[in-house]
Enzyme design. Structure first.
Site, PDB file in Angstrom:
ATOM      1  N   CYS A   1       0.695  -1.110   0.068  1.00  0.00           N
ATOM      2  CA  CYS A   1       0.464   0.002   0.376  1.00  0.00           C
ATOM      3  C   CYS A   1       0.876   1.240   0.167  1.00  0.00           C
ATOM      4  O   CYS A   1       0.536   1.946  -1.218  1.00  0.00           O
ATOM      5  CB  CYS A   1      -1.051  -0.096   1.272  1.00  0.00           C
ATOM      6  SG  CYS A   1      -0.264  -0.822   2.092  1.00  0.00           S
TER       7      CYS A   1
ATOM      8  N   HIS B   1      -2.867   6.842   4.366  1.00  0.00           N
ATOM      9  CA  HIS B   1      -1.414   6.356   5.458  1.00  0.00           C
ATOM     10  C   HIS B   1      -1.176   7.903   4.262  1.00  0.00           C
ATOM     11  O   HIS B   1      -1.645   8.419   3.387  1.00  0.00           O
ATOM     12  CB  HIS B   1      -0.778   5.667   4.276  1.00  0.00           C
ATOM     13  CG  HIS B   1      -1.052   3.769   4.897  1.00  0.00           C
ATOM     14  ND1 HIS B   1      -1.675   3.346   5.894  1.00  0.00           N
ATOM     15  CD2 HIS B   1      -0.160   2.526   4.254  1.00  0.00           C
ATOM     16  CE1 HIS B   1      -1.527   2.028   5.854  1.00  0.00           C
ATOM     17  NE2 HIS B   1      -0.939   1.751   4.818  1.00  0.00           N
TER      18      HIS B   1
HETATM   19  N1  LIG Z   1      -4.560  -3.660   4.246  1.00  0.00           N
HETATM   20  C1  LIG Z   1      -4.675  -3.136   3.234  1.00  0.00           C
HETATM   21  O1  LIG Z   1      -4.063  -1.784   3.256  1.00  0.00           O
HETATM   22  C2  LIG Z   1      -3.648  -3.689   2.563  1.00  0.00           C
HETATM   23  C3  LIG Z   1      -2.933  -2.922   1.511  1.00  0.00           C
HETATM   24  C4  LIG Z   1      -2.576  -3.855   0.818  1.00  0.00           C
HETATM   25  C5  LIG Z   1      -1.922  -5.812   1.040  1.00  0.00           C
HETATM   26  N2  LIG Z   1      -2.496  -6.095   2.062  1.00  0.00           N
HETATM   27  C6  LIG Z   1      -2.592  -7.062   2.270  1.00  0.00           C
HETATM   28  O2  LIG Z   1      -3.657  -8.355   2.087  1.00  0.00           O
HETATM   29  C7  LIG Z   1      -4.347  -8.778   3.031  1.00  0.00           C
HETATM   30  C8  LIG Z   1      -5.537  -9.056   3.603  1.00  0.00           C
HETATM   31  O3  LIG Z   1      -5.835  -7.888   4.074  1.00  0.00           O
HETATM   32  P1  LIG Z   1      -6.480  -7.094   5.118  1.00  0.00           P
HETATM   33  O4  LIG Z   1      -6.361  -5.823   5.699  1.00  0.00           O
HETATM   34  O5  LIG Z   1      -7.509  -7.226   4.207  1.00  0.00           O
HETATM   35  O6  LIG Z   1      -6.848  -8.204   6.448  1.00  0.00           O
HETATM   36  P2  LIG Z   1      -8.026  -9.265   7.158  1.00  0.00           P
HETATM   37  O7  LIG Z   1      -8.735  -7.889   7.240  1.00  0.00           O
HETATM   38  O8  LIG Z   1      -7.186  -9.257   8.867  1.00  0.00           O
HETATM   39  O9  LIG Z   1      -8.783  -9.828   6.573  1.00  0.00           O
HETATM   40  C9  LIG Z   1      -7.913 -11.006   6.224  1.00  0.00           C
HETATM   41  C10 LIG Z   1      -8.914 -12.053   5.192  1.00  0.00           C
HETATM   42  O10 LIG Z   1      -7.966 -12.939   4.669  1.00  0.00           O
HETATM   43  C11 LIG Z   1      -8.580 -14.412   5.301  1.00  0.00           C
HETATM   44  N3  LIG Z   1      -8.587 -15.376   5.441  1.00  0.00           N
HETATM   45  C12 LIG Z   1      -7.085 -15.869   6.535  1.00  0.00           C
HETATM   46  N4  LIG Z   1      -6.757 -17.138   6.622  1.00  0.00           N
HETATM   47  C13 LIG Z   1      -7.518 -17.538   5.586  1.00  0.00           C
HETATM   48  C14 LIG Z   1      -7.059 -18.781   5.296  1.00  0.00           C
HETATM   49  N5  LIG Z   1      -6.746 -20.117   5.942  1.00  0.00           N
HETATM   50  N6  LIG Z   1      -8.470 -19.203   4.336  1.00  0.00           N
HETATM   51  C15 LIG Z   1      -8.515 -18.619   3.710  1.00  0.00           C
HETATM   52  N7  LIG Z   1      -9.387 -16.986   4.145  1.00  0.00           N
HETATM   53  C16 LIG Z   1      -8.318 -16.526   4.687  1.00  0.00           C
HETATM   54  C17 LIG Z   1      -9.425 -13.757   5.947  1.00  0.00           C
HETATM   55  O11 LIG Z   1     -10.441 -14.574   6.557  1.00  0.00           O
HETATM   56  P3  LIG Z   1     -11.637 -15.311   7.530  1.00  0.00           P
HETATM   57  O12 LIG Z   1     -12.284 -13.622   8.349  1.00  0.00           O
HETATM   58  O13 LIG Z   1     -13.000 -16.362   7.211  1.00  0.00           O
HETATM   59  O14 LIG Z   1     -10.035 -15.077   8.618  1.00  0.00           O
HETATM   60  C18 LIG Z   1      -9.944 -13.301   5.629  1.00  0.00           C
HETATM   61  O15 LIG Z   1     -11.174 -12.114   4.526  1.00  0.00           O
HETATM   62  C19 LIG Z   1      -2.660  -8.907   3.446  1.00  0.00           C
HETATM   63  O16 LIG Z   1      -1.634 -10.223   3.070  1.00  0.00           O
HETATM   64  C20 LIG Z   1      -1.902  -7.875   3.563  1.00  0.00           C
HETATM   65  O17 LIG Z   1      -1.356  -7.568   3.870  1.00  0.00           O
HETATM   66  C21 LIG Z   1      -3.407  -5.051   2.903  1.00  0.00           C
END
Ligand SMILES: NC(=O)c1ccc[n+]([C@@H]2O[C@H](COP(=O)([O-])OP(=O)(O)OC[C@H]3O[C@@H](n4cnc5c(N)ncnc54)[C@H](OP(=O)(O)O)[C@@H]3O)[C@@H](O)[C@H]2O)c1
Length: 338
Positions: free
Chosen positions: A131, A243
């Site tokens: 991000c 950010h």
């Molecule tokens: N937030 C940002 O600004 C941002 C920017 C760029 C990239 N990212 C990347 O995107 C990813 C997710 O970020 P987020 O902010 O959306 O996190 P989050 O709110 O914690 O959501 C995580 C998601 O992943 C799912 N998940 C976790 N373990 C899983 C599994 N074993 N099988 C299937 N689904 C699973 C969760 O499902 P459950 O609810 O079922 O656990 C949830 O839907 C991370 O790798 C992060 O580094 C985030």
């Protein structure tokens, strides 16, 4: 043509934003599938105003017939499922860090290097950058074209939503606990985040920098130019969404604040709000929910030759993640999956 799209991580911060943006931008879908872990399988998520999807378990899902996967379930999960989805014929646009530096996986910001999408054929995986990197390279690209960047020094002020939904809950709960004199619970962050700032995002590396800082430098070089030197200090701040970055750039050729302002004003994906008065700049609170990268505080840096400083703010869940992924998908269907 319309496409069957699967959103992996649909219960998370980025996944929910992906569903919203797909609907808002009227992405041509024949069907949308919401996938997450077995913890949330069976729960409901919205797709646009009128459609409610039931989350399915990623581990049990067969990707045959799915054209595009927008994925954000964390690096370890993507590492396992993305090759399986690609082998079944889907193109995976992955938000996690797992594939970003793989030479056979394009790392794409559509305003910066859309031509790289063509490389998706090697593994049928396209990576979405970090991000903080995305909003930075959107700003750097037009300046680099004009005067060639030698070196960048960037300090980030990153919101807690960048660490997922549990991290947002932790900021909320700690803030409340302090105000009502309850004990503080630390689970997502190594130090108290409420009423504090933490100069530590992702793991420490042998060099002393954190992996987040390393990612900003290697990803910028992969996307924009391998010759650019970049050093970052990444800091978590008690902000929910958005950010901010204080950016200092040294150019090979002439560049001054007025020239930079004109270049940035006409560049894609950027809005300039830069008035030298109270409130004449953007802050994370104001840009939450916006698509643009906002640039303010553009000024000369007289301490180096051809030096420039500016302030850069973006919604990390939209341009920093979900919007960038949907923009990649739009280019993919327009130019490659016709
Ligand atoms: N937030 C940002 O600004 C941002 C920017 C760029 C990239 N990212 C990347 O995107 C990813 C997710 O970020 P987020 O902010 O959306 O996190 P989050 O709110 O914690 O959501 C995580 C998601 O992943 C799912 N998940 C976790 N373990 C899983 C599994 N074993 N099988 C299937 N689904 C699973 C969760 O499902 P459950 O609810 O079922 O656990 C949830 O839907 C991370 O790798 C992060 O580094 C985030």
């Amino acid at each position: 043509m319309a496409y069957k799209v699967a959103v992996v991580g649909a219960s998370g911060n980025v996944g929910r934003e992906m569903l919203k943006i797909l609907a808002d931008r009227k992405f041509p879908v024949s069907e949308v599938v919401a996938l997450a872990s077995n913890r949330t399988a069976g729960q409901k998520v919205s797709f646009g105003e009128n459609v409610v999807l039931t989350i399915q378990d990623l581990a049990l899902y067969d990707f045959t017939g799915t054209h595009i996967v927008l994925s954000s379930p964390g690096a370890a999960v993507s590492a396992e499922f993305a090759p399986r989805a690609a082998a079944a014929g889907a193109v995976v646009i992955d938000n996690t860090s797992h594939f970003r530096m793989d030479p056979d996986v394009p790392l794409v910001v559509p305003e910066v290097n859309p031509e790289a999408i063509a490389g998706y054929t090697k593994k049928r995986i396209i990576a979405n950058p970090n991000c903080s990197t995305i909003q930075l390279v959107v700003a750097l690209k037009p300046l680099h074209e004009a005067a060639t960047i030698k070196r960048v020094v960037v300090s980030t002020y990153q919101s807690v939503s960048g660490a997922g939904k549990d991290a947002m809950d932790e900021l909320f709960r700690q803030t409340r606990a302090i105000l009502v004199n309850d004990p503080i619970v630390k689970e997502q962050f190594t130090k108290q985040i409420a009423f504090n700032v933490i100069p530590h995002i992702d793991a420490f590396m042998d060099s002393g920098e954190t992996k987040e800082e390393w990612k900003m430098s290697v990803e910028t070089r992969k996307i924009l130019d391998p010759k650019i030197k970049l050093t970052a200090t990444c800091v978590r701040v008690p902000v929910f969404i958005g950010h901010a970055e204080a950016v200092n750039v040294e150019f090979e050729r002439d560049m001054d604040a007025e020239q930079a302002r004109q270049i940035l004003k006409s560049a894609p994906g950027i809005s300039v709000l830069d008035q030298r008065r109270d409130e004449g700049y953007m802050t994370p609170l104001e840009i939450s929910g916006e698509d643009s990268v906002y640039i303010s505080r553009i000024r000369d840096d007289p301490t180096v030759e051809n030096g420039l400083s500016f302030w850069c703010v973006g919604d990390n869940l939209r341009k920093g993640a979900a919007l960038n992924a949907v923009q990649i998908a739009e280019r993919l269907v327009k130019d490659y999956l016709k």
